[in-house]
Scaffold this motif. Structure first.
Motif, PDB file in Angstrom:
ATOM      1  N   PRO A 530     -10.159 -24.150 -12.223  1.00 55.67           N
ATOM      2  CA  PRO A 530     -10.880 -24.991 -13.194  1.00 55.67           C
ATOM      3  C   PRO A 530     -12.097 -25.667 -12.554  1.00 55.67           C
ATOM      4  O   PRO A 530     -12.147 -25.863 -11.329  1.00 55.67           O
ATOM      5  CB  PRO A 530      -9.829 -26.032 -13.598  1.00 55.67           C
ATOM      6  CG  PRO A 530      -8.520 -25.509 -13.125  1.00 55.67           C
ATOM      7  CD  PRO A 530      -8.797 -24.646 -11.958  1.00 55.67           C
ATOM      8  N   ALA A 531     -13.042 -26.059 -13.381  1.00 53.57           N
ATOM      9  CA  ALA A 531     -14.180 -26.841 -12.908  1.00 53.57           C
ATOM     10  C   ALA A 531     -13.668 -28.127 -12.258  1.00 53.57           C
ATOM     11  O   ALA A 531     -12.725 -28.754 -12.753  1.00 53.57           O
ATOM     12  CB  ALA A 531     -15.123 -27.163 -14.061  1.00 53.57           C
ATOM     13  N   GLY A 532     -14.285 -28.489 -11.135  1.00 53.08           N
ATOM     14  CA  GLY A 532     -13.862 -29.681 -10.403  1.00 53.08           C
ATOM     15  C   GLY A 532     -12.895 -29.402  -9.273  1.00 53.08           C
ATOM     16  O   GLY A 532     -12.633 -30.285  -8.449  1.00 53.08           O
ATOM     17  N   ARG A 533     -12.367 -28.185  -9.185  1.00 52.20           N
ATOM     18  CA  ARG A 533     -11.425 -27.848  -8.112  1.00 52.20           C
ATOM     19  C   ARG A 533     -12.197 -27.463  -6.847  1.00 52.20           C
ATOM     20  O   ARG A 533     -13.209 -26.745  -6.905  1.00 52.20           O
ATOM     21  CB  ARG A 533     -10.510 -26.708  -8.552  1.00 52.20           C
ATOM     22  CG  ARG A 533      -9.454 -26.290  -7.536  1.00 52.20           C
ATOM     23  CD  ARG A 533      -8.408 -27.370  -7.298  1.00 52.20           C
ATOM     24  NE  ARG A 533      -7.720 -27.738  -8.520  1.00 52.20           N
ATOM     25  CZ  ARG A 533      -6.687 -27.058  -9.029  1.00 52.20           C
ATOM     26  NH1 ARG A 533      -6.257 -25.954  -8.458  1.00 52.20           N
ATOM     27  NH2 ARG A 533      -6.100 -27.492 -10.138  1.00 52.20           N
ATOM     28  N   ILE A 534     -11.713 -27.913  -5.692  1.00 51.98           N
ATOM     29  CA  ILE A 534     -12.292 -27.578  -4.390  1.00 51.98           C
ATOM     30  C   ILE A 534     -11.335 -26.624  -3.682  1.00 51.98           C
ATOM     31  O   ILE A 534     -10.139 -26.899  -3.580  1.00 51.98           O
ATOM     32  CB  ILE A 534     -12.501 -28.838  -3.524  1.00 51.98           C
ATOM     33  CG1 ILE A 534     -13.365 -29.870  -4.269  1.00 51.98           C
ATOM     34  CG2 ILE A 534     -13.140 -28.473  -2.186  1.00 51.98           C
ATOM     35  CD1 ILE A 534     -13.411 -31.229  -3.583  1.00 51.98           C
ATOM     36  N   HIS A 621      -5.465 -39.553 -11.174  1.00 48.15           N
ATOM     37  CA  HIS A 621      -6.736 -39.208 -11.817  1.00 48.15           C
ATOM     38  C   HIS A 621      -7.621 -38.359 -10.900  1.00 48.15           C
ATOM     39  O   HIS A 621      -8.356 -37.495 -11.382  1.00 48.15           O
ATOM     40  CB  HIS A 621      -7.497 -40.476 -12.216  1.00 48.15           C
ATOM     41  CG  HIS A 621      -8.837 -40.185 -12.835  1.00 48.15           C
ATOM     42  ND1 HIS A 621      -8.965 -39.696 -14.123  1.00 48.15           N
ATOM     43  CD2 HIS A 621     -10.094 -40.269 -12.326  1.00 48.15           C
ATOM     44  CE1 HIS A 621     -10.255 -39.511 -14.381  1.00 48.15           C
ATOM     45  NE2 HIS A 621     -10.951 -39.844 -13.310  1.00 48.15           N
ATOM     46  N   HIS A 622      -7.573 -38.638  -9.611  1.00 46.83           N
ATOM     47  CA  HIS A 622      -8.475 -37.941  -8.673  1.00 46.83           C
ATOM     48  C   HIS A 622      -7.652 -37.406  -7.494  1.00 46.83           C
ATOM     49  O   HIS A 622      -7.688 -37.958  -6.387  1.00 46.83           O
ATOM     50  CB  HIS A 622      -9.573 -38.893  -8.182  1.00 46.83           C
ATOM     51  CG  HIS A 622     -10.758 -38.169  -7.601  1.00 46.83           C
ATOM     52  ND1 HIS A 622     -12.021 -38.712  -7.585  1.00 46.83           N
ATOM     53  CD2 HIS A 622     -10.880 -36.942  -7.024  1.00 46.83           C
ATOM     54  CE1 HIS A 622     -12.862 -37.854  -7.021  1.00 46.83           C
ATOM     55  NE2 HIS A 622     -12.179 -36.785  -6.663  1.00 46.83           N
ATOM     56  N   PRO A 623      -6.887 -36.322  -7.738  1.00 44.93           N
ATOM     57  CA  PRO A 623      -6.019 -35.789  -6.688  1.00 44.93           C
ATOM     58  C   PRO A 623      -6.808 -35.099  -5.576  1.00 44.93           C
ATOM     59  O   PRO A 623      -8.004 -34.802  -5.730  1.00 44.93           O
ATOM     60  CB  PRO A 623      -5.138 -34.788  -7.438  1.00 44.93           C
ATOM     61  CG  PRO A 623      -5.933 -34.398  -8.629  1.00 44.93           C
ATOM     62  CD  PRO A 623      -6.768 -35.591  -9.008  1.00 44.93           C
ATOM     63  N   PHE A 624      -6.111 -34.834  -4.483  1.00 43.85           N
ATOM     64  CA  PHE A 624      -6.721 -34.127  -3.354  1.00 43.85           C
ATOM     65  C   PHE A 624      -7.202 -32.748  -3.811  1.00 43.85           C
ATOM     66  O   PHE A 624      -6.570 -32.073  -4.616  1.00 43.85           O
ATOM     67  CB  PHE A 624      -5.693 -33.969  -2.224  1.00 43.85           C
ATOM     68  CG  PHE A 624      -6.270 -33.362  -0.974  1.00 43.85           C
ATOM     69  CD1 PHE A 624      -7.000 -34.138  -0.082  1.00 43.85           C
ATOM     70  CD2 PHE A 624      -6.090 -32.010  -0.696  1.00 43.85           C
ATOM     71  CE1 PHE A 624      -7.537 -33.577   1.069  1.00 43.85           C
ATOM     72  CE2 PHE A 624      -6.640 -31.441   0.452  1.00 43.85           C
ATOM     73  CZ  PHE A 624      -7.366 -32.225   1.337  1.00 43.85           C
ATOM     74  N   ARG A 641     -12.787 -35.059  -2.993  1.00 45.07           N
ATOM     75  CA  ARG A 641     -11.640 -35.530  -2.230  1.00 45.07           C
ATOM     76  C   ARG A 641     -11.143 -34.417  -1.297  1.00 45.07           C
ATOM     77  O   ARG A 641     -10.260 -33.625  -1.631  1.00 45.07           O
ATOM     78  CB  ARG A 641     -10.511 -36.020  -3.144  1.00 45.07           C
ATOM     79  CG  ARG A 641      -9.439 -36.733  -2.315  1.00 45.07           C
ATOM     80  CD  ARG A 641      -8.380 -37.400  -3.129  1.00 45.07           C
ATOM     81  NE  ARG A 641      -7.319 -37.877  -2.250  1.00 45.07           N
ATOM     82  CZ  ARG A 641      -6.150 -38.343  -2.648  1.00 45.07           C
ATOM     83  NH1 ARG A 641      -5.882 -38.427  -3.950  1.00 45.07           N
ATOM     84  NH2 ARG A 641      -5.253 -38.734  -1.768  1.00 45.07           N
ATOM     85  N   VAL A 642     -11.738 -34.361  -0.136  1.00 43.65           N
ATOM     86  CA  VAL A 642     -11.347 -33.450   0.943  1.00 43.65           C
ATOM     87  C   VAL A 642     -11.491 -34.227   2.238  1.00 43.65           C
ATOM     88  O   VAL A 642     -12.041 -35.332   2.259  1.00 43.65           O
ATOM     89  CB  VAL A 642     -12.234 -32.188   0.994  1.00 43.65           C
ATOM     90  CG1 VAL A 642     -11.932 -31.253  -0.164  1.00 43.65           C
ATOM     91  CG2 VAL A 642     -13.709 -32.554   1.003  1.00 43.65           C
ATOM     92  N   SER A 643     -10.998 -33.657   3.342  1.00 45.36           N
ATOM     93  CA  SER A 643     -11.102 -34.382   4.606  1.00 45.36           C
ATOM     94  C   SER A 643     -11.077 -33.413   5.778  1.00 45.36           C
ATOM     95  O   SER A 643     -10.216 -32.529   5.832  1.00 45.36           O
ATOM     96  CB  SER A 643      -9.956 -35.377   4.754  1.00 45.36           C
ATOM     97  OG  SER A 643     -10.011 -35.995   6.021  1.00 45.36           O
ATOM     98  N   TYR A 644     -12.015 -33.575   6.714  1.00 46.84           N
ATOM     99  CA  TYR A 644     -12.019 -32.807   7.961  1.00 46.84           C
ATOM    100  C   TYR A 644     -11.464 -33.652   9.111  1.00 46.84           C
ATOM    101  O   TYR A 644     -11.425 -33.198  10.245  1.00 46.84           O
ATOM    102  CB  TYR A 644     -13.445 -32.340   8.276  1.00 46.84           C
ATOM    103  CG  TYR A 644     -13.554 -31.278   9.349  1.00 46.84           C
ATOM    104  CD1 TYR A 644     -12.749 -30.141   9.339  1.00 46.84           C
ATOM    105  CD2 TYR A 644     -14.493 -31.404  10.374  1.00 46.84           C
ATOM    106  CE1 TYR A 644     -12.866 -29.171  10.319  1.00 46.84           C
ATOM    107  CE2 TYR A 644     -14.616 -30.438  11.358  1.00 46.84           C
ATOM    108  CZ  TYR A 644     -13.795 -29.327  11.325  1.00 46.84           C
ATOM    109  OH  TYR A 644     -13.914 -28.357  12.316  1.00 46.84           O
TER     110      TYR A 644
END
Length: 828
Positions: A530-534, A621-624, A641-644
């Protein structure tokens, strides 16, 4: 000059330039069975820079694959005489590198450890042992050294002639006195492709064309200008390189090559004379930009004017180091040009601008020891469509477009010659030609104490100095002056909140009706989201190796955003264009359009709630792994919402015109929460604790995605994609290697890269990347370990050590991240 030869009208490949590189490429193409290979040399073979090279043949280079190529060169030159009847003068006399400081000695001892990991014969030696092997040296100030018994020296011009003769014997045409005046191209399926060359015979009006499938630019110091004719970016510039040759010294026996890098000098015995050469810290670019000079059209076996004042400091140190030079007369004072690239690595591969336009040039004074291997690798590349192993160190796609700027390459060349013999400290930053690419936050960060490093031309805040501290690097192989600063930044991200600038990371906008289908073909993961998925994914090659390591965010029905490391943007854009096929899709570099601030740490929500109070920052509302549009201060942003770094947090993408406001808003919101500005060193130390892979070090085009431990990011259930068959094959065959995370049990030593990994006392691999784990309490490294026929439990049951500068240090090993193995913190 050979008598005029007939020039064919067609060829499979035209090699431009008859120096040692061009002759090697022609030789290896012919050795592969290519019959219609033509080498064109404007004047005479070896007449540019090859003929005056010192001819040193070293085997140890800075990485495993560069060492493989250098070792191949030495082996090739050893057998060429028997094959061609042309003597190459190869002599394995060994080499000694001498340290005059403790820091240099540690560098040499670390390089000796690395040599063992790369299967190169090496021995650490004391000053007394140096004297035994080189009786003429004055040992004043000598701390120790290393001995490489299989290093040597050779005759550069004769190597070129031997390669050329070998090429002719196998059917290639090697033609002197013919200049390529133009490289032709056409457009096929929307892509530029080479179609041939125009030529003119030297000293006559005769001219013509050759239709060719492939062209190789081996133009040496002319390669840059030749590339510009077709818009091919080959950043390099000439530098004056000085050496002297003594008169004959009675009774002088054969000697090893001697390098004294702390005095910028090397010594080579040749036929009873000593050649003394220099790589001085500040060199003289040639031609000088200010004068408007160009390389003379008739340049052939030429040399440059003497400049004894420039060389004199080197000679003074040399007379002290080698007292017999005081009595020896100078037979020759030589000054000749060599070409240097912005990063001291040569250029190899297919140019990203034009298909079938290959390059092999810019050898930074190590052309003789490199050319044999480089020619072999490029010939393989041209035959198979990919290199024989990972060659990202020298892949021309590492060069950024701006680097072809004449002023840039001229200014950088003042430094790169001397860097060959400078201390090769970890984290060492280039000092010249800086400040070209700056993020929208640059001045804000500078005001707050940022100390900048450079990557792909980007000025990046690597660490932050405290008030009153010098904003500079003080280099060492031990803890550098910024170690504690970065440790504090690391702790801020682990325990509270940190903010850092990620604007330099490449951003590629993908648009079009077939965007989803195209990315599903190129990426290992499923792009039908879906749109918005990383989505975290890799671009795989047909062998299952990793060509890119990226995140892809779906922005809409027909649009995506790819985010990739700063240094690999050219490579990624080329790979996408190459594999676009018939898909209706466009790829646009939008890196400069948005600045990116990462707000990371267990208390990140507290800051973001103040800065963007109308957004719901909860996981519901704003999951990983999702991106949302937000109102940030009085502006707009997109929160990913991601993290290195392995912590709760968001990367905030902000239109460049609103970046100043976004920074100020976040700083104000973070003040009461104790938010700390952080740099790239923090990001790397945090990512390695989490065992996140670093592209170019831990994962490359030759590392199989499953052996890299990234099988979770590959979805073989979807329709055919590049690399799918190789992934399925590997699942059936089983893994031959596993990528492990190591932690040193002694908290004092530091890991950087290429330190040998020992399993039950035997060297089995090397550290691919390393940094200090401030949370885990020791140096952390990643490295591959052979595991054929073994279970994961078998691999972990062994005893591991890492060798650092000759000392073995115990290490714990893990297949799971040592920090937060279940990734609970990122998803809190």
């Amino acid at each position: 000059m050979t008598e005029a030869k007939a020039i064919p009208g067609k060829a499979r490949a035209v090699v431009i330039g008859g120096g040692v590189a061009g002759c090697s490429v022609a030789y290896h193409l012919a050795k592969q069975g290519w019959k219609d290979v033509v080498l064109l040399e404007r004047k005479q073979l070896a007449c540019g820079t090859t003929w005056h090279a010192a001819g040193l043949i070293g085997q140890l280079r800075a990485t495993k694959n560069m060492t493989r190529l250098a070792k191949y060169s030495a082996d090739l030159y050893t057998r060429l005489e028997a094959e061609t009847g042309v003597a190459t003068g190869i002599r394995q006399c060994g080499s000694i590198s001498v340290a005059l400081t403790d820091e240099r000695l540690e560098e040499l001892h670390r390089s000796a450890s690395m040599a063992r990991a790369f299967d190169v014969d090496v021995e650490e030696i004391s000053p007394e042992e140096i004297k035994q092997r080189y009786e003429h040296i004055n040992l004043d100030g000598v701390a120790g050294g290393v001995w490489l018994p299989l290093d040597g020296q050779a005759d550069p011009a004769n190597i070129a002639q031997a390669l050329a003769k070998g090429a002719r014997q196998m059917g290639a045409k090697v033609i002197e006195g013919v200049k390529v005046t133009e490289i032709h191209e056409s457009v096929v399926a929307g892509q530029r492709i080479v179609s041939g060359v125009s030529w003119q015979r030297d000293g006559s009006g005769e001219s013509g064309t050759i239709d060719a499938e492939m062209v190789v630019n081996c133009g040496g110091m002319w390669a840059h200008e030749l590339g510009r004719q077709n818009g091919v970016n080959l950043p390099l510039h000439g530098c004056e390189h000085f050496y002297i040759v003594t008169e004959n010294i009675p009774g002088l026996a054969q000697l090893p090559v001697l390098r004294v890098p702390d005095e910028c000098a090397y010594y080579k015995e040749d036929a009873g004379k000593i050649l003394l050469g220099a790589f001085e810290p500040v060199s003289k670019p040639w031609p000088p930009l200010a004068s408007g000079e160009r390389i003379p059209e008739d340049f052939c076996f030429d040399q440059l004017p003497e400049d004894f004042d420039h060389f004199e400091p080197i000679l003074e140190d040399a007379v002290n180091r080698m007292p017999m030079l005081a009595e020896a007369g100078i037979h020759t004072f030589f000054n000749g040009p060599e070409s240097f690239t912005p990063d001291d690595a040569y250029h190899l591969g297919e140019a990203p601008e034009i298909r079938n336009y290959f390059v092999c040039c810019g050898f930074n004074s190590i052309g003789i020891q490199s050319a044999g291997g480089a020619g072999m690798a490029l010939a393989y590349w041209m035959e198979h469509g990919h290199p024989p192993f990972d060659l990202s160190d020298v892949d021309i796609r590492r060069m950024q477009p701006f680097m072809g700027n004449k002023t840039f390459v001229h200014e950088r060349a003042k430094e790169t010659l001397g860097l060959l013999y400078a201390d090769h400290f970890p984290y060492r930053q280039k000092a010249t030609a800086r400040g070209i690419r700056r993020s929208p936050f640059h001045e804000h960060l500078k005001t707050h104490g940022a100390v900048f490093g450079e990557a792909a031309g980007w000025e990046r805040a690597n660490w932050f100095a405290n008030e009153g501290e010098a904003r500079e690097y003080r280099y060492s192989w031990k803890r550098q002056n910024w170690f504690e600063n970065s440790a504090a930044e690391h702790r801020a991200v682990r325990e509270n909140i940190g903010m850092y600038d990620m604007s330099s990371f490449g951003k590629i906008r993908v648009d079009g009706r077939d965007a989803e289908a195209c990315l599903n073909h190129i990426c290992g993961a499923d792009m039908s989201v879906p749109a918005g998925r990383i989505v975290y994914t890799q671009f795989l090659n047909a062998r299952g190796g990793i060509e890119a390591d990226v995140t892809v965010t779906r922005l809409g029905e027909t649009s995506y955003l790819i985010v990739t490391p700063a240094a690999t943007m050219v490579r990624e854009m080329e790979w996408l264009a190459r594999h676009r096929g018939d898909f209706e899709v466009s790829f646009v570099d939008v890196t400069a359009g948005e600045g990116v601030l990462a707000v990371m740490g267990p208390n990140a929500r507290a800051v973001l709630q103040k800065a963007a109070p109308f957004h719901d920052w909860s996981s519901d509302h704003h999951p990983f792994g999702t991106a949302r549009q937000i109102e940030l201060g009085m502006g707009l942003a997109r929160a990913h919402r991601v993290s290195y770094v392995g912590e709760l947090g968001w990367e905030l993408y902000v239109s460049a015109d609103q970046c100043g406001h976004a920074f100020e808003t976040l700083m104000e919101a973070g003040e009461a929460e104790g938010m700390k500005l952080c740099g790239m060193h923090m990001m790397d130390s945090c990512r390695i604790e989490k065992a996140f892979r670093h592209f170019g070090h831990d994962i490359t085009s030759e590392d199989h995605v499953l052996e890299a431990g990234l099988g979770f990011a590959v979805k073989t259930a979807k329709e055919d994609f590049i690399g799918r068959d190789a992934v399925l094959r590997k699942k059936e065959e089983g893994l031959k290697l596993r990528l492990l995370q190591f932690r040193l049990t002694d908290p004092e030593p530091l890991l950087y890269h290429n330190e040998p990994v020992l399993r039950d006392g035997e060297i089995v691999g090397y550290i691919s990347s390393g940094n200090y784990g401030h949370t885990l309490g020791g140096a952390i490294g990643m490295g591959y370990v052979p595991c054929e026929g073994e279970s994961a439990q078998d691999v972990l049951a062994s005893s591991y050590e890492i060798e650092i500068a000759g000392t073995r240090v115990g290490a714990e090993a893990s297949l799971k991240p040592m920090h937060d193995p279940k990734a609970e913190r990122m998803k809190a």
